[in-house]
Design a protein around this motif. Structure first.
Motif: not given
Length: 288
Positions: A69, A72-73, A76, A92-93, A96, A160-161, A164, A167
């Motif tokens: 995580w 990923g963060q 981001q 980003s969203s 995912q 980041s992807t 995430y 995770y």
């Protein structure tokens, strides 16, 4: 109705993380470290109140998940600095959602009915269109944002992807733990991951401490996501949580001064509509 109200809280909490942290300031590693400290504090309070049963495997997997995580963060936060919150967050969203849904459908067989494949494919197409329009830039734009670099931003979003998705797959598809039990081991892993990005040079500067607020926001969003899923079902909780992208886009423009031309505002509006429609449709797919 109560479930929908609960679902609005993670939407606002998670959607505000990007612009609140960037308003506070700091480098991506400082933002990540501060956020994880806040998450750890929140997790400790939850553990004291709930006292869930803890096992060695829960600790091990939870720590690994937390480190993923953090990857990923951190990516981001990097992307936000290079591309702006109003562009990086929806991308980003969306990434995912698209890749997570494809992996779930193809690898783990989450889509088993024809209607799921039909609606799911439409949802993914809407998300891809949303990708395009939220990141589209006006070629005649005169003002170039300080530090703007889309190439570096996309590379940061890629890492980041990966973090995430790894995770999410670990906790949603491979291992299944009580969220209130795994939140503490996960928070420990989050802090360890953040320390790796800081090369273990711990500096509790003011900007790090202030970013702990963002970690508490993340924890509050997690708790209310659970309550929303229990009251209104996972489909509604999931769909509403994705609408936080709207909050991050508006926040980036209003509170961080991210400039948009009239054309970009129009494209962004189209992108938001497509993104929201795609996210809601994916929530419907999950309800079958």
């Amino acid at each position: 109705m109560e479930g929908i109200v609960y679902a609005l809280i993670p939407m606002v909490a998670w959607g505000s993380i990007g612009f609140v942290s960037n308003k506070i300031g700091g480098r991506p590693n400082q933002q990540t470290f501060g956020m994880t400290l806040g998450a750890l504090l929140f997790a400790l309070v939850v553990w004291i109140l709930v006292r869930p049963e803890m096992t060695p495997i829960l600790w091990g997997v939870g720590i690994i998940g937390g480190m993923l995580w953090s990857m990923g963060q951190y990516g981001q936060f990097q992307a936000m600095q290079y591309m702006g919150v109003s562009v990086a967050n929806p991308l980003s969203s969306g990434a995912q959602l698209v890749f997570g849904s494809l992996i779930g459908a193809i690898v783990f067989g989450e889509w088993t009915k024809s209607i799921q494949f039909i609606l799911g494919s439409i949802a993914l197409l809407l998300l891809v269109i949303g990708f395009y329009f939220t990141s589209k830039q006006d070629s005649h734009k005169v003002v170039i944002e300080k530090g703007s670099d889309f190439g570096k931003g996309f590379r940061a979003l890629t890492s980041s992807t990966i973090g995430y998705l790894s995770y999410a797959i670990l906790f949603n598809n491979i291992m299944h733990f009580d969220a209130l039990a795994v939140i503490l081991p996960m928070a420990v892993g989050m802090v360890l991951g953040a320390l790796l990005f800081m090369k273990f040079h711990i500096q509790l500067e003011a900007v790090v401490i202030k970013n702990a607020l963002v970690g508490i926001m993340w924890g509050i969003g997690n708790i209310f996501m659970l309550l929303a899923a229990a009251k209104a079902g996972l489909a509604i909780a999931f769909s509403f949580s994705q609408l936080g992208v709207i909050i991050s886009i508006i926040g980036g423009i209003l509170f961080l001064g991210e400039t948009k031309t009239k054309k970009e505002i129009g494209w962004l509006s189209i992108g938001i509509i497509c993104f929201v429609a795609g996210a809601i449709l994916l929530g419907v797919v999950k309800s079958f």
